[in-house]
Design an enzyme around this catalytic site. Structure first.
Site: not given
Ligand SMILES: *Cc1c(COP(=O)(O)O)cnc(C)c1O
Length: 395
Positions: A51, A103, A175, A200
């Site tokens: 992690r 978004y 973003d 994306k």
């Protein structure tokens, strides 16, 4: 990836190609391990528990930092996981200024989740300094920008806003999903943090869900490393590999996405069933000049409004090559109906005030041959037009 002076095409193609010293594998392997043996007490190979740090993810994270001109990269299990990790920088009482045409998932995160922890957001046109000044309070901590926005392609001048933010002691968070570092590098324009839905364009094949964060500056990078490990929404080794696999061809794909999208936007501008096209590469788009100044190219998505809302259903039903599906940025062309899909969580008054109404379609243009895409659109619009005119063919 060794040389920071390489051009971005070379950096992309070479991701992970020299980092594996044992066999010399030119594609960095998938290290599936979650635990790493310590040589002796008090010693570590640099990896302890996956992690915190994991070899395959680390190669991806270092590549992300170099590509975005930042100091540290963090790979997360989705774009939303990346955004949530970033917003955990803030505490109860903090306020953020956020791009208006946002978004839908990020809007939902602010309004339904962060608001419960006392973190508030004001939505404004982030290109309007007076609007930013009007909503700024003593508790404002950051400006969060999408540029261009999705679906309306509103463009924000990143240099102007990040200068304004720095003057007031605020962080600038961008973003950069739609343009990717191939076309736009917000940190070079003054931003502190860049976030991606790597699902994306970076992944590019509609087959891996991932998010990335890149930070500038030692303090912010250390804080983000702490949050990334403490929250734990990290990317798996196999997804890290798959994302790097996609990123190697980013430059080629973005060039094709861009040219296909511009050709189709110009075609739709002249189409009798299309009322309006929102694409910042069209000279009459309000963001045209800023987009040209701060980015070296254009994204492959844009939106358009048909002349009649009744056209939407038959157009979507009659498309053959272009899939009616959510998401964007993959090699396959996808058409979305934002009002009922991606932006359904945004209240109708807010949506329509910005322009996301029931005539708006968003097109994520893939890398197919542009003539096939135009033929598909043309036949779907034609059939839809005939249908709503009650079967009567008009000129
Ligand atoms: C898709 C998207 C997100 C969310 O990313 P996921 O990978 O779907 O979690 C955030 N911002 C933008 C601009 C997006 O397009």
């Amino acid at each position: 990836m060794t040389d920071k002076n390489w051009r971005i095409e070379s950096k992309l193609a070479q991701i992970g190609s020299v980092e594996e010293p044992v066999t010399g594998a030119v594609n960095y392997p998938i290290y599936q391990a979650t635990a790493f043996r310590h040589p002796r007490l008090g010693q570590s190979t640099g990896f302890d528990y996956a992690r915190t740090k994991s070899p395959t993810r680390k190669v991806l994270e270092e590549a992300a930092a170099v590509l975005e001109s930042g100091d540290a990269g963090f790979a997360c299990s989705s774009g939303m996981a990346a955004l949530q990790t970033v917003f955990t920088l803030f505490s109860q009482g903090d306020h953020l200024i956020v791009s208006l045409d946002l978004y839908g998932g990020t809007y939902r995160l602010f309004e339904r989740i962060l608001s419960r922890f006392g973190i508030t957001a004001s939505y404004v046109d982030t290109n309007d300094l007076d609007a930013l000044e009007n909503v700024r309070t003593p508790n404002t901590k950051a400006v969060f920008i999408e540029t261009p926005t999705n679906p309306l392609m509103m463009v924000t001048d990143l240099e102007v806003v990040s200068n304004w933010a720095r003057k007031h002691g605020l962080l600038t968070i961008v973003d950069n999903t739609l343009l990717t570092p191939y076309f736009q590098r917000p940190i070079e324009l003054g931003a502190d943090i860049v976030v991606h839905s790597a699902t994306k364009y970076l992944g590019g094949h509609n087959d891996v869900l991932a998010g990335l964060i890149v930070t500038k500056g030692k303090e912010l990078s250390e804080e983000m490393a702490f949050l990334h490990n403490s929250i734990g929404a990290v990317l798996s080794p196999s997804d890290s590999y798959q994302l790097m696999r996609g990123m190697k061809t980013l430059a080629l794909r973005m060039d094709r996405h861009e040219s296909n999208a511009i050709t189709i936007a110009k075609y739709l501008e002249e189409h009798p069933q299309v009322a309006e096209v929102f694409h910042p590469a069209l000279p009459d788009h309000p963001g045209y000049e800023i987009q040209n100044k701060q980015s070296s190219g254009n994204t492959g998505i844009f939106s358009f409004k048909v002349t009649d809302a009744r056209l939407v259903e038959p157009v979507l039903r009659n498309l053959k090559l272009i899939a009616f599906a959510e998401s964007l940025g993959g090699v396959e062309s996808l058409m979305t109906y934002p009002a009922v899909q991606t932006h359904a969580d945004i209240p109708v008054e807010i949506r329509e005030a910005v322009g996301v109404d029931d005539r708006l379609l968003r097109f994520s243009v893939g890398i197919e041959h542009v003539d096939d895409l135009i033929e598909d659109l043309s036949q779907a619009l034609e059939v839809a037009h005939i249908e709503i005119e009650g079967g009567q063919q008009h000129e």
